[in-house]
Write an enzyme that holds these catalytic residues in place. Structure first.
Site, mmCIF file in Angstrom:
data_model
loop_
_atom_site.group_PDB
_atom_site.id
_atom_site.type_symbol
_atom_site.label_atom_id
_atom_site.label_comp_id
_atom_site.label_asym_id
_atom_site.label_seq_id
_atom_site.Cartn_x
_atom_site.Cartn_y
_atom_site.Cartn_z
ATOM 1 N N ILE A 8 50.202 77.366 45.302
ATOM 2 C CA ILE A 8 51.512 77.697 45.863
ATOM 3 C C ILE A 8 51.797 79.190 45.749
ATOM 4 O O ILE A 8 52.345 79.806 46.672
ATOM 5 C CB ILE A 8 52.613 76.891 45.133
ATOM 6 N N PHE A 42 47.699 70.200 46.506
ATOM 7 C CA PHE A 42 48.100 71.548 46.111
ATOM 8 C C PHE A 42 48.689 71.524 44.711
ATOM 9 O O PHE A 42 49.060 70.470 44.181
ATOM 10 C CB PHE A 42 49.112 72.129 47.107
ATOM 11 N N CYS A 43 48.753 72.706 44.105
ATOM 12 C CA CYS A 43 49.330 72.868 42.770
ATOM 13 C C CYS A 43 49.815 74.314 42.651
ATOM 14 O O CYS A 43 49.789 75.067 43.621
ATOM 15 C CB CYS A 43 48.310 72.528 41.689
ATOM 16 N N THR A 44 50.245 74.718 41.472
ATOM 17 C CA THR A 44 50.864 76.034 41.312
ATOM 18 C C THR A 44 49.911 77.183 41.616
ATOM 19 O O THR A 44 50.211 78.066 42.414
ATOM 20 C CB THR A 44 51.422 76.192 39.887
#
Length: 310
Positions: A206, A177-179
């Site tokens: 996110i 996952f990432c922003t």
């Protein structure tokens, strides 16, 4: 009543062979709609975060989606009371998110997208290896429970981290996952190329998880770093309590600001003993310009909002 500012993070991996020719029309569309922020264009697609009124963001999205290649450009939104950006830019790049590994192309191979509503179930599986693909200073202020922190300073370090720590024959299921979704999407393409077979990534990142998953069901712990003047947002997408050290970019909280090593705009506990003298002098000069402009009620000289003193 003042209209809230809409902050839109958007991206799409799509082949744009004419990306250089798109720069001026895109910049004009941003200016015509009163949009601030930066968008990146490359042969592999578009990426960036922008802000404007509701009408401005809708106008830009309509313009983008008039191009058949961008009709389904991914975007997620949050809101704030003041403009988080003060400049309007379109930059041409080799990559819209820099991994630095030739041949990695999410347009050709990508992992399995996981909707936010299904994310909790996936990462609760004990057989799933959960990796946070963001930089170390982002992970430090918030991440998913049980996530592995690669402790990378840049995305370019991610491939070496994977090679040194994980084996496709042993790690059968990997979730990342990432922003906003772009970094982990590219990371999934890289992982597939390295032989990992079951690779998953959080669709929309996110921020989309915050938007769609109720806070009482959240497996997130902390704030989420964002690349604008808000510095961080909470699960409800409101602005967090962090400031940012402009010397090292690390988020700083109330405890950091109380430290003897914290000097606004110059240094913080994370960098005070590692700054070069040149960097320190530059930061001091910049902070003097900021304080002078603030005292004279002039715009922030480097394009940020003035935040209230903590």
């Amino acid at each position: 009543m003042t209209q809230p500012i809409v902050v839109a993070a958007l991206y799409k991996f799509v082949t744009l062979e004419d990306y250089a020719e798109l720069r001026e029309p895109l910049l004009k569309a941003m200016l015509d709609n009163g949009v601030k922020g930066t968008l990146l264009l490359a042969n592999e697609g578009i990426n960036g975060t922008v802000s404007a009124t509701r009408e401005g963001i809708d106008g830009l999205l309509t313009w983008l989606r008039s191009d058949p290649r961008l009709v389904d450009v991914d975007h997620k939104e949050s809101y704030c009371d003041e403009q988080p950006f003060y400049r309007t830019k379109v930059k041409l790049k080799k990559e819209i998110v820099t991994l630095g590994v030739p041949g990695v192309d999410p347009n050709n191979a990508v992992g399995t997208y996981v909707e936010p509503k299904d994310w909790n179930a996936l990462i609760s599986d004990p057989e799933v290896l959960l990796i946070d693909t963001r930089n170390d200073y982002e992970v430090a202020i918030g991440t998913f429970k049980g996530a592995i922190d690669p402790k990378t300073e840049t995305f370019r370090e991610f491939p070496e981290y994977i090679k040194a720590n994980f084996d496709p024959s042993k790690h059968k299921k990997v979730a990342m996952f990432c922003t906003g979704g772009i970094r982990c999407e590219k990371a999934s393409s890289y992982m597939l190329g390295e032989g990992f077979e079951a690779v998953y990534h959080l669709k929309g990142g996110i921020l989309k998880y915050f938007e769609e998953v109720p806070q009482e069901e959240s497996l997130w712990d902390g704030d989420c770093f964002v690349f604008d003047n808000r510095v961080t947002v909470r699960h409800d997408l409101t602005e967090g309590e962090y400031d940012q050290c402009h010397a090292c970019r690390h988020p700083v909280n109330a405890q950091d600001r109380a430290s003897e090593h914290y000097s606004p705009g110059v240094s913080c506990p994370h960098c005070w003993d590692s700054l070069s003298e040149k960097t320190r002098r530059s930061a001091i000069d910049r902070q003097k310009q900021i304080e002078l402009a603030k005292a004279r009620n002039l715009p922030h000289p480097i394009g940020y909002n003035y935040k209230a003193e903590a």
